[in-house]
Write an enzyme that holds these catalytic residues in place. Structure first.
Site, PDB file in Angstrom:
ATOM      1  N   ASP A   1      -4.403 -20.175  11.870  1.00  0.00           N
ATOM      2  CA  ASP A   1      -4.860 -21.275  12.718  1.00  0.00           C
ATOM      3  C   ASP A   1      -5.783 -22.182  11.902  1.00  0.00           C
ATOM      4  O   ASP A   1      -5.579 -22.352  10.699  1.00  0.00           O
ATOM      5  CB  ASP A   1      -5.570 -20.698  13.950  1.00  0.00           C
ATOM      6  CG  ASP A   1      -5.446 -21.578  15.185  1.00  0.00           C
ATOM      7  OD1 ASP A   1      -5.915 -22.726  15.133  1.00  0.00           O
ATOM      8  OD2 ASP A   1      -4.898 -21.117  16.202  1.00  0.00           O
TER       9      ASP A   1
ATOM     10  N   ASP B   1     -21.005 -13.032  18.148  1.00  0.00           N
ATOM     11  CA  ASP B   1     -20.210 -12.031  18.855  1.00  0.00           C
ATOM     12  C   ASP B   1     -19.424 -11.136  17.903  1.00  0.00           C
ATOM     13  O   ASP B   1     -18.948 -10.066  18.309  1.00  0.00           O
ATOM     14  CB  ASP B   1     -19.215 -12.704  19.810  1.00  0.00           C
ATOM     15  CG  ASP B   1     -19.874 -13.241  21.075  1.00  0.00           C
ATOM     16  OD1 ASP B   1     -21.102 -13.095  21.209  1.00  0.00           O
ATOM     17  OD2 ASP B   1     -19.162 -13.820  21.918  1.00  0.00           O
TER      18      ASP B   1
ATOM     19  N   HIS C   1     -10.308 -24.530  17.421  1.00  0.00           N
ATOM     20  CA  HIS C   1      -9.054 -23.952  17.912  1.00  0.00           C
ATOM     21  C   HIS C   1      -8.859 -22.529  17.408  1.00  0.00           C
ATOM     22  O   HIS C   1      -8.559 -21.602  18.176  1.00  0.00           O
ATOM     23  CB  HIS C   1      -7.895 -24.845  17.470  1.00  0.00           C
ATOM     24  CG  HIS C   1      -6.596 -24.567  18.140  1.00  0.00           C
ATOM     25  ND1 HIS C   1      -5.659 -23.707  17.605  1.00  0.00           N
ATOM     26  CD2 HIS C   1      -6.059 -25.041  19.290  1.00  0.00           C
ATOM     27  CE1 HIS C   1      -4.596 -23.674  18.403  1.00  0.00           C
ATOM     28  NE2 HIS C   1      -4.810 -24.473  19.436  1.00  0.00           N
TER      29      HIS C   1
ATOM     30  N   ASN D   1       3.383 -27.447  24.036  1.00  0.00           N
ATOM     31  CA  ASN D   1       2.813 -28.029  25.253  1.00  0.00           C
ATOM     32  C   ASN D   1       3.387 -29.394  25.610  1.00  0.00           C
ATOM     33  O   ASN D   1       2.726 -30.195  26.250  1.00  0.00           O
ATOM     34  CB  ASN D   1       1.295 -28.172  25.087  1.00  0.00           C
ATOM     35  CG  ASN D   1       0.617 -26.858  24.819  1.00  0.00           C
ATOM     36  OD1 ASN D   1       1.025 -25.828  25.351  1.00  0.00           O
ATOM     37  ND2 ASN D   1      -0.390 -26.870  23.976  1.00  0.00           N
TER      38      ASN D   1
ATOM     39  N   ALA E   1       8.217 -21.369  17.042  1.00  0.00           N
ATOM     40  CA  ALA E   1       8.580 -20.439  18.106  1.00  0.00           C
ATOM     41  C   ALA E   1      10.064 -20.507  18.465  1.00  0.00           C
ATOM     42  O   ALA E   1      10.604 -19.571  19.056  1.00  0.00           O
ATOM     43  CB  ALA E   1       7.730 -20.713  19.349  1.00  0.00           C
TER      44      ALA E   1
ATOM     45  N   SER F   1      -1.166 -22.245  23.228  1.00  0.00           N
ATOM     46  CA  SER F   1      -2.028 -21.694  22.174  1.00  0.00           C
ATOM     47  C   SER F   1      -2.911 -20.585  22.707  1.00  0.00           C
ATOM     48  O   SER F   1      -3.236 -19.636  21.994  1.00  0.00           O
ATOM     49  CB  SER F   1      -2.933 -22.782  21.590  1.00  0.00           C
ATOM     50  OG  SER F   1      -2.269 -23.540  20.635  1.00  0.00           O
TER      51      SER F   1
END
Length: 434
Positions: A196, A205, A227, A322, A331, A383
Protein backbone atom coordinates in the site's frame (compact mmCIF):
# COMPACT_ATOMS: atom_id res chain seq x y z
CA UNK A 1 1.16 -19.50 -31.21
CA UNK A 2 1.30 -17.60 -27.94
CA UNK A 3 -1.65 -15.34 -27.36
CA UNK A 4 -1.73 -11.82 -28.64
CA UNK A 5 -2.59 -9.03 -26.18
CA UNK A 6 -5.66 -6.85 -26.45
CA UNK A 7 -4.99 -3.99 -28.83
CA UNK A 8 -3.95 -0.75 -27.12
CA UNK A 9 -2.79 2.61 -28.45
CA UNK A 10 0.96 2.84 -27.85
CA UNK A 11 1.83 6.01 -25.89
CA UNK A 12 4.42 8.41 -27.21
CA UNK A 13 7.51 9.61 -25.33
CA UNK A 14 10.32 7.95 -23.42
CA UNK A 15 9.76 6.02 -20.19
CA UNK A 16 12.74 4.35 -18.54
CA UNK A 17 12.65 1.55 -15.99
CA UNK A 18 14.20 3.94 -13.47
CA UNK A 19 11.59 6.69 -14.02
CA UNK A 20 9.58 7.58 -10.93
CA UNK A 21 5.80 7.33 -10.82
CA UNK A 22 5.55 11.13 -10.75
CA UNK A 23 7.75 11.44 -13.84
CA UNK A 24 5.74 8.82 -15.68
CA UNK A 25 2.48 10.49 -14.74
CA UNK A 26 3.69 13.91 -15.85
CA UNK A 27 4.74 12.44 -19.21
CA UNK A 28 1.39 10.66 -19.55
CA UNK A 29 -0.50 13.90 -18.92
CA UNK A 30 1.61 15.62 -21.58
CA UNK A 31 0.81 12.88 -24.08
CA UNK A 32 -2.91 13.05 -23.35
CA UNK A 33 -5.24 10.24 -24.40
CA UNK A 34 -5.11 7.02 -22.36
CA UNK A 35 -3.21 8.26 -19.32
CA UNK A 36 -3.65 4.95 -17.49
CA UNK A 37 -0.69 3.65 -19.52
CA UNK A 38 2.79 4.55 -18.26
CA UNK A 39 4.64 4.14 -21.57
CA UNK A 40 6.61 1.10 -20.37
CA UNK A 41 5.99 -2.55 -21.15
CA UNK A 42 5.63 -5.83 -19.29
CA UNK A 43 6.94 -9.09 -20.71
CA UNK A 44 5.37 -12.14 -19.09
CA UNK A 45 7.22 -15.38 -19.73
CA UNK A 46 5.66 -18.80 -20.06
CA UNK A 47 5.50 -20.90 -16.92
CA UNK A 48 8.99 -22.17 -16.12
CA UNK A 49 10.59 -20.20 -18.98
CA UNK A 50 11.76 -17.17 -17.02
CA UNK A 51 15.48 -17.94 -17.22
CA UNK A 52 15.26 -18.63 -20.93
CA UNK A 53 13.27 -15.46 -21.36
CA UNK A 54 15.81 -13.30 -19.55
CA UNK A 55 18.58 -14.86 -21.64
CA UNK A 56 16.66 -13.92 -24.79
CA UNK A 57 16.46 -10.29 -23.62
CA UNK A 58 20.18 -10.29 -22.81
CA UNK A 59 20.91 -11.75 -26.24
CA UNK A 60 19.22 -8.67 -27.66
CA UNK A 61 21.71 -6.52 -25.75
CA UNK A 62 19.48 -5.53 -22.86
CA UNK A 63 20.97 -4.75 -19.46
CA UNK A 64 18.89 -6.61 -16.85
CA UNK A 65 18.43 -5.77 -13.17
CA UNK A 66 17.40 -9.00 -11.42
CA UNK A 67 15.50 -8.94 -8.11
CA UNK A 68 17.78 -11.74 -6.87
CA UNK A 69 20.71 -9.33 -6.97
CA UNK A 70 19.16 -7.24 -4.19
CA UNK A 71 18.93 -8.08 -0.49
CA UNK A 72 15.62 -9.77 0.37
CA UNK A 73 14.70 -9.20 -3.30
CA UNK A 74 13.92 -5.58 -2.46
CA UNK A 75 14.60 -4.23 -5.95
CA UNK A 76 13.29 -0.80 -6.89
CA UNK A 77 13.31 0.94 -10.24
CA UNK A 78 15.47 3.70 -8.76
CA UNK A 79 18.12 1.18 -7.70
CA UNK A 80 18.34 -0.40 -11.14
CA UNK A 81 20.90 2.07 -12.47
CA UNK A 82 21.00 2.18 -16.27
CA UNK A 83 19.22 -1.14 -16.75
CA UNK A 84 16.95 -1.56 -19.75
CA UNK A 85 14.72 -4.04 -17.93
CA UNK A 86 13.80 -5.23 -14.42
CA UNK A 87 13.23 -8.93 -13.82
CA UNK A 88 10.88 -10.16 -11.09
CA UNK A 89 12.12 -13.72 -10.79
CA UNK A 90 9.47 -15.09 -8.43
CA UNK A 91 6.78 -14.05 -10.89
CA UNK A 92 8.50 -14.55 -14.25
CA UNK A 93 7.83 -11.03 -15.51
CA UNK A 94 10.16 -8.32 -16.85
CA UNK A 95 9.54 -4.58 -17.06
CA UNK A 96 11.10 -3.04 -20.18
CA UNK A 97 11.67 0.68 -20.72
CA UNK A 98 10.20 2.31 -23.81
CA UNK A 99 13.54 3.21 -25.42
CA UNK A 100 14.92 -0.31 -25.04
CA UNK A 101 11.63 -1.67 -26.37
CA UNK A 102 11.61 0.50 -29.49
CA UNK A 103 15.33 0.21 -30.22
CA UNK A 104 14.82 -3.52 -30.67
CA UNK A 105 11.73 -3.06 -32.85
CA UNK A 106 9.55 -4.84 -30.30
CA UNK A 107 5.77 -4.32 -30.48
CA UNK A 108 2.78 -5.42 -28.47
CA UNK A 109 0.99 -6.03 -31.78
CA UNK A 110 3.39 -8.65 -33.14
CA UNK A 111 2.55 -12.32 -33.09
CA UNK A 112 4.74 -14.28 -30.67
CA UNK A 113 6.36 -17.43 -31.99
CA UNK A 114 5.14 -20.69 -30.46
CA UNK A 115 8.68 -21.64 -29.41
CA UNK A 116 9.34 -18.27 -27.74
CA UNK A 117 9.74 -18.15 -23.93
CA UNK A 118 7.50 -15.07 -24.01
CA UNK A 119 3.82 -15.57 -23.27
CA UNK A 120 2.60 -12.01 -23.81
CA UNK A 121 3.80 -8.40 -24.01
CA UNK A 122 1.45 -5.75 -22.67
CA UNK A 123 1.50 -2.09 -21.63
CA UNK A 124 2.11 -1.14 -18.03
CA UNK A 125 -0.59 0.80 -16.20
CA UNK A 126 -0.79 3.23 -13.30
CA UNK A 127 -2.19 1.96 -10.00
CA UNK A 128 -3.91 3.94 -7.26
CA UNK A 129 -4.92 3.70 -3.62
CA UNK A 130 -8.52 2.63 -3.67
CA UNK A 131 -10.82 4.29 -1.15
CA UNK A 132 -13.81 6.61 -1.36
CA UNK A 133 -12.37 10.14 -0.90
CA UNK A 134 -15.52 11.90 0.25
CA UNK A 135 -16.00 9.44 3.10
CA UNK A 136 -12.41 9.74 4.26
CA UNK A 137 -12.61 13.52 4.03
CA UNK A 138 -15.70 13.43 6.22
CA UNK A 139 -13.86 11.31 8.79
CA UNK A 140 -10.76 13.50 8.56
CA UNK A 141 -12.75 16.69 9.11
CA UNK A 142 -14.37 15.14 12.19
CA UNK A 143 -10.87 14.43 13.45
CA UNK A 144 -9.68 17.99 12.84
CA UNK A 145 -12.70 19.41 14.65
CA UNK A 146 -12.15 17.06 17.59
CA UNK A 147 -8.48 18.07 17.85
CA UNK A 148 -9.37 21.76 17.70
CA UNK A 149 -11.96 21.37 20.44
CA UNK A 150 -9.54 19.48 22.64
CA UNK A 151 -6.50 21.77 22.37
CA UNK A 152 -7.55 23.70 25.47
CA UNK A 153 -6.97 20.55 27.53
CA UNK A 154 -3.51 20.05 26.04
CA UNK A 155 -4.34 16.66 24.58
CA UNK A 156 -5.34 15.26 21.21
CA UNK A 157 -8.56 13.28 21.14
CA UNK A 158 -8.52 10.43 18.66
CA UNK A 159 -10.39 10.76 15.40
CA UNK A 160 -13.74 9.03 15.29
CA UNK A 161 -14.02 8.67 19.08
CA UNK A 162 -17.41 10.33 19.03
CA UNK A 163 -18.65 7.57 16.75
CA UNK A 164 -18.50 5.05 19.60
CA UNK A 165 -20.13 4.92 23.00
CA UNK A 166 -17.41 3.98 25.54
CA UNK A 167 -20.01 1.97 27.46
CA UNK A 168 -20.43 -0.40 24.52
CA UNK A 169 -16.91 -0.25 23.16
CA UNK A 170 -15.21 -3.49 22.35
CA UNK A 171 -14.99 -4.11 18.62
CA UNK A 172 -15.71 -2.32 15.37
CA UNK A 173 -18.83 -3.32 13.46
CA UNK A 174 -16.71 -5.02 10.82
CA UNK A 175 -14.95 -7.31 13.27
CA UNK A 176 -18.26 -8.21 14.89
CA UNK A 177 -19.89 -9.09 11.56
CA UNK A 178 -16.86 -11.22 10.62
CA UNK A 179 -17.05 -13.14 13.94
CA UNK A 180 -13.53 -12.05 14.90
CA UNK A 181 -14.04 -11.34 18.66
CA UNK A 182 -14.96 -14.92 19.65
CA UNK A 183 -12.14 -16.45 17.59
CA UNK A 184 -9.30 -18.00 19.58
CA UNK A 185 -6.90 -17.32 16.73
CA UNK A 186 -4.47 -14.39 16.66
CA UNK A 187 -2.48 -14.89 13.45
CA UNK A 188 0.59 -15.86 15.46
CA UNK A 189 3.44 -17.02 13.25
CA UNK A 190 1.68 -15.97 10.03
CA UNK A 191 3.41 -13.50 7.73
CA UNK A 192 0.98 -10.89 6.41
CA UNK A 193 2.14 -8.50 3.71
CA UNK A 194 0.26 -5.25 3.21
CA UNK A 195 1.21 -3.59 -0.08
CA UNK A 196 0.00 0.00 0.00
CA UNK A 197 1.23 3.56 0.76
CA UNK A 198 3.45 2.40 3.62
CA UNK A 199 2.82 2.61 7.35
CA UNK A 200 3.28 4.96 10.30
CA UNK A 201 6.18 3.06 11.85
CA UNK A 202 5.92 5.11 15.04
CA UNK A 203 2.22 4.59 15.66
CA UNK A 204 1.76 3.98 19.41
CA UNK A 205 -0.76 1.17 18.89
CA UNK A 206 2.02 -0.88 17.29
CA UNK A 207 4.78 -0.17 19.79
CA UNK A 208 6.88 -3.29 20.31
CA UNK A 209 5.64 -5.00 17.15
CA UNK A 210 8.35 -6.26 14.82
CA UNK A 211 7.58 -4.81 11.41
CA UNK A 212 9.55 -5.77 8.30
CA UNK A 213 9.27 -2.99 5.75
CA UNK A 214 10.52 -2.07 2.31
CA UNK A 215 9.82 0.72 -0.14
CA UNK A 216 9.46 0.20 -3.89
CA UNK A 217 8.67 3.77 -4.92
CA UNK A 218 11.80 5.73 -3.96
CA UNK A 219 10.19 7.25 -0.85
CA UNK A 220 10.60 6.23 2.80
CA UNK A 221 8.16 3.61 4.08
CA UNK A 222 6.74 6.18 6.51
CA UNK A 223 3.14 6.73 5.42
CA UNK A 224 2.26 10.36 4.69
CA UNK A 225 -0.95 9.38 2.92
CA UNK A 226 -2.84 7.40 5.56
CA UNK A 227 -4.29 4.72 3.32
CA UNK A 228 -1.65 2.09 4.09
CA UNK A 229 -1.73 2.68 7.84
CA UNK A 230 -5.50 2.25 7.81
CA UNK A 231 -5.51 -1.01 5.83
CA UNK A 232 -2.64 -2.50 7.83
CA UNK A 233 -4.47 -1.57 11.03
CA UNK A 234 -7.53 -3.57 10.03
CA UNK A 235 -5.49 -6.59 8.97
CA UNK A 236 -3.03 -6.65 11.88
CA UNK A 237 -3.97 -4.03 14.48
CA UNK A 238 -3.83 -4.65 18.26
CA UNK A 239 -6.28 -6.78 20.18
CA UNK A 240 -6.75 -4.16 22.90
CA UNK A 241 -5.68 -0.65 21.84
CA UNK A 242 -5.16 1.84 24.65
CA UNK A 243 -7.84 4.40 25.39
CA UNK A 244 -11.57 4.57 24.82
CA UNK A 245 -11.52 3.08 21.35
CA UNK A 246 -12.72 -0.26 19.99
CA UNK A 247 -10.62 -3.14 18.80
CA UNK A 248 -10.17 -2.62 15.06
CA UNK A 249 -7.41 -5.13 14.14
CA UNK A 250 -7.78 -8.80 13.32
CA UNK A 251 -4.47 -10.72 13.16
CA UNK A 252 -2.98 -8.92 16.16
CA UNK A 253 -0.06 -11.35 16.47
CA UNK A 254 0.61 -11.68 12.76
CA UNK A 255 4.09 -10.88 11.44
CA UNK A 256 3.69 -7.59 9.59
CA UNK A 257 5.43 -7.07 6.25
CA UNK A 258 4.84 -3.56 4.93
CA UNK A 259 5.61 -2.93 1.26
CA UNK A 260 5.31 0.68 0.09
CA UNK A 261 4.23 0.17 -3.53
CA UNK A 262 2.29 3.45 -3.81
CA UNK A 263 3.68 6.93 -3.22
CA UNK A 264 2.46 9.32 -0.56
CA UNK A 265 0.21 10.73 -3.28
CA UNK A 266 -1.43 7.29 -3.48
CA UNK A 267 -0.14 6.37 -6.94
CA UNK A 268 2.12 3.71 -8.37
CA UNK A 269 2.46 1.47 -11.40
CA UNK A 270 2.06 -2.19 -12.24
CA UNK A 271 5.83 -2.56 -11.77
CA UNK A 272 5.96 -1.01 -8.29
CA UNK A 273 3.15 -3.36 -7.25
CA UNK A 274 4.84 -6.36 -8.92
CA UNK A 275 8.07 -5.51 -7.08
CA UNK A 276 6.19 -5.65 -3.78
CA UNK A 277 4.45 -8.88 -4.74
CA UNK A 278 7.77 -10.44 -5.77
CA UNK A 279 9.25 -9.43 -2.38
CA UNK A 280 6.27 -10.77 -0.43
CA UNK A 281 6.36 -14.10 -2.26
CA UNK A 282 10.13 -14.39 -1.78
CA UNK A 283 9.57 -13.80 1.95
CA UNK A 284 6.88 -16.53 2.09
CA UNK A 285 4.07 -14.25 3.24
CA UNK A 286 1.06 -16.52 3.54
CA UNK A 287 -1.31 -13.59 3.07
CA UNK A 288 -0.73 -10.63 0.73
CA UNK A 289 -3.24 -7.78 1.03
CA UNK A 290 -3.53 -5.19 -1.76
CA UNK A 291 -6.01 -2.35 -1.45
CA UNK A 292 -5.12 -0.76 -4.76
CA UNK A 293 -5.82 -0.93 -8.45
CA UNK A 294 -7.18 0.76 -11.54
CA UNK A 295 -10.04 0.29 -13.97
CA UNK A 296 -7.72 -1.39 -16.46
CA UNK A 297 -7.98 -4.73 -18.27
CA UNK A 298 -6.82 -8.06 -16.88
CA UNK A 299 -3.02 -7.98 -16.91
CA UNK A 300 -1.12 -11.19 -17.56
CA UNK A 301 1.65 -10.00 -15.26
CA UNK A 302 -0.73 -9.89 -12.30
CA UNK A 303 -2.19 -13.25 -13.23
CA UNK A 304 1.33 -14.70 -13.27
CA UNK A 305 2.01 -13.12 -9.87
CA UNK A 306 -1.15 -14.69 -8.45
CA UNK A 307 -0.17 -18.10 -9.84
CA UNK A 308 3.35 -17.80 -8.43
CA UNK A 309 1.93 -16.86 -5.05
CA UNK A 310 -0.40 -19.86 -4.92
CA UNK A 311 2.41 -22.19 -6.02
CA UNK A 312 4.54 -20.88 -3.13
CA UNK A 313 1.85 -21.19 -0.46
CA UNK A 314 0.81 -17.54 -0.57
CA UNK A 315 -2.58 -15.98 -1.24
CA UNK A 316 -3.05 -12.56 -2.84
CA UNK A 317 -6.22 -10.72 -1.83
CA UNK A 318 -7.15 -7.48 -3.61
CA UNK A 319 -9.82 -4.78 -3.48
CA UNK A 320 -12.31 -5.02 -6.34
CA UNK A 321 -12.49 -1.25 -6.89
CA UNK A 322 -14.86 1.62 -6.17
CA UNK A 323 -16.07 2.69 -9.60
CA UNK A 324 -19.42 0.85 -9.40
CA UNK A 325 -18.22 -0.84 -12.57
CA UNK A 326 -16.54 -4.08 -13.62
CA UNK A 327 -13.85 -5.31 -11.21
CA UNK A 328 -10.56 -3.54 -11.85
CA UNK A 329 -6.97 -4.79 -11.93
CA UNK A 330 -5.31 -6.59 -10.22
CA UNK A 331 -8.42 -8.10 -8.60
CA UNK A 332 -9.81 -9.02 -12.02
CA UNK A 333 -7.05 -11.61 -12.52
CA UNK A 334 -8.30 -15.19 -12.05
CA UNK A 335 -5.49 -16.05 -9.63
CA UNK A 336 -6.15 -13.12 -7.27
CA UNK A 337 -9.03 -13.06 -4.78
CA UNK A 338 -11.33 -10.09 -5.44
CA UNK A 339 -13.08 -8.46 -2.47
CA UNK A 340 -16.32 -6.45 -2.65
CA UNK A 341 -17.53 -4.00 -0.02
CA UNK A 342 -20.57 -4.29 2.27
CA UNK A 343 -22.38 -1.66 4.34
CA UNK A 344 -23.25 -2.21 8.00
CA UNK A 345 -26.59 -3.76 6.99
CA UNK A 346 -24.63 -6.30 4.89
CA UNK A 347 -25.87 -4.95 1.58
CA UNK A 348 -23.36 -4.28 -1.21
CA UNK A 349 -21.91 -0.78 -1.02
CA UNK A 350 -23.09 1.50 -3.83
CA UNK A 351 -19.52 2.19 -4.94
CA UNK A 352 -18.33 -1.43 -4.94
CA UNK A 353 -17.21 -2.91 -8.28
CA UNK A 354 -18.90 -6.07 -9.49
CA UNK A 355 -18.48 -9.01 -11.84
CA UNK A 356 -15.44 -11.07 -10.92
CA UNK A 357 -15.92 -11.19 -7.13
CA UNK A 358 -14.89 -14.03 -4.81
CA UNK A 359 -15.87 -12.73 -1.37
CA UNK A 360 -17.04 -9.62 0.48
CA UNK A 361 -15.95 -7.72 3.57
CA UNK A 362 -17.03 -4.70 5.67
CA UNK A 363 -16.13 -1.59 3.68
CA UNK A 364 -18.36 1.31 4.66
CA UNK A 365 -17.34 3.62 7.54
CA UNK A 366 -14.49 1.45 8.77
CA UNK A 367 -12.58 2.63 11.84
CA UNK A 368 -8.83 1.88 11.97
CA UNK A 369 -5.40 3.40 12.51
CA UNK A 370 -4.15 6.45 10.62
CA UNK A 371 -0.80 8.27 10.91
CA UNK A 372 0.09 10.50 13.85
CA UNK A 373 -1.01 12.84 15.30
CA UNK A 374 -4.58 11.81 14.50
CA UNK A 375 -4.00 8.09 15.26
CA UNK A 376 -7.45 6.77 14.26
CA UNK A 377 -10.02 7.54 11.60
CA UNK A 378 -12.84 6.31 9.41
CA UNK A 379 -12.60 5.40 5.72
CA UNK A 380 -14.79 3.64 3.20
CA UNK A 381 -14.07 1.55 0.11
CA UNK A 382 -13.28 -1.93 -1.10
CA UNK A 383 -9.83 -0.98 0.23
CA UNK A 384 -11.28 -1.30 3.71
CA UNK A 385 -13.06 -4.58 2.91
CA UNK A 386 -9.87 -6.20 1.58
CA UNK A 387 -7.88 -6.20 4.87
CA UNK A 388 -10.87 -7.69 6.70
CA UNK A 389 -10.51 -10.69 4.40
CA UNK A 390 -6.70 -10.65 4.74
CA UNK A 391 -6.88 -10.56 8.53
CA UNK A 392 -9.36 -13.44 8.64
CA UNK A 393 -7.17 -15.33 6.16
CA UNK A 394 -4.26 -15.03 8.60
CA UNK A 395 -6.42 -16.48 11.37
CA UNK A 396 -7.38 -19.41 9.16
CA UNK A 397 -3.74 -19.90 8.10
CA UNK A 398 -2.84 -20.27 11.78
CA UNK A 399 -5.13 -23.29 12.10
CA UNK A 400 -2.87 -25.58 10.06
CA UNK A 401 0.49 -25.44 8.25
CA UNK A 402 -1.36 -26.91 5.29
CA UNK A 403 -3.82 -24.01 5.20
CA UNK A 404 -1.91 -22.16 2.49
CA UNK A 405 -2.35 -21.03 -1.09
CA UNK A 406 -5.36 -22.55 -2.84
CA UNK A 407 -6.38 -24.51 0.27
CA UNK A 408 -6.68 -21.20 2.14
CA UNK A 409 -8.56 -19.65 -0.80
CA UNK A 410 -11.11 -22.48 -0.75
CA UNK A 411 -11.50 -22.35 3.04
CA UNK A 412 -12.30 -18.63 2.98
CA UNK A 413 -15.01 -19.19 0.38
CA UNK A 414 -16.43 -22.32 2.02
CA UNK A 415 -16.72 -20.62 5.42
CA UNK A 416 -18.18 -17.32 4.16
CA UNK A 417 -21.63 -16.24 5.35
CA UNK A 418 -24.04 -16.54 2.41
CA UNK A 419 -25.89 -13.35 1.51
CA UNK A 420 -29.06 -12.83 -0.57
CA UNK A 421 -27.27 -11.08 -3.43
CA UNK A 422 -25.83 -12.25 -6.76
CA UNK A 423 -22.30 -13.69 -6.69
CA UNK A 424 -21.27 -10.89 -9.05
CA UNK A 425 -21.88 -8.48 -6.16
CA UNK A 426 -20.72 -10.43 -3.08
CA UNK A 427 -19.07 -13.64 -4.31
CA UNK A 428 -19.60 -16.43 -1.79
CA UNK A 429 -20.62 -13.93 0.89
CA UNK A 430 -19.18 -12.24 3.98
CA UNK A 431 -15.78 -13.44 5.17
CA UNK A 432 -15.84 -15.18 8.57
CA UNK A 433 -13.08 -15.81 11.11
CA UNK A 434 -12.39 -19.38 12.29
Amino acid sequence: MAKKPTQHAEPQGSAHVFSSTDELMAAALERGGDTLQTGRYLVTFKDGAGEEGIKSLKDQGMRIADARDFGAQSMTAQSAGDADALYFNEIGVALVGRDAFEQRSMSIHDEIASDSPVSIIEPEYFMFADDVPEDYLRGFMRAVETIANDLGRGAIQRSGEAEFDPAVLGNTWGLIKCKVPPSVRSGVGIRVAVLDTGFDLGHPDFAGRIITSQTFVGQPVQDLNGHGTHTAGTACGPQAPAGAIPRYGIAYRGQMFIGKVLTNAGSGTTATVLAGMNWAIANKCAVISMSLGSQSPVQAAFTAAGSAALANGCLIIAAAGNAAAATGAPANSPTIMAVASLDQTLVPSSFSDFGKIEIAGPGRDVYSSVPRPILHGIKSGTSMACPHVAGCAALWAETSPNMRGMVLWNKLLASALALPFPPARVGRGLVQAP
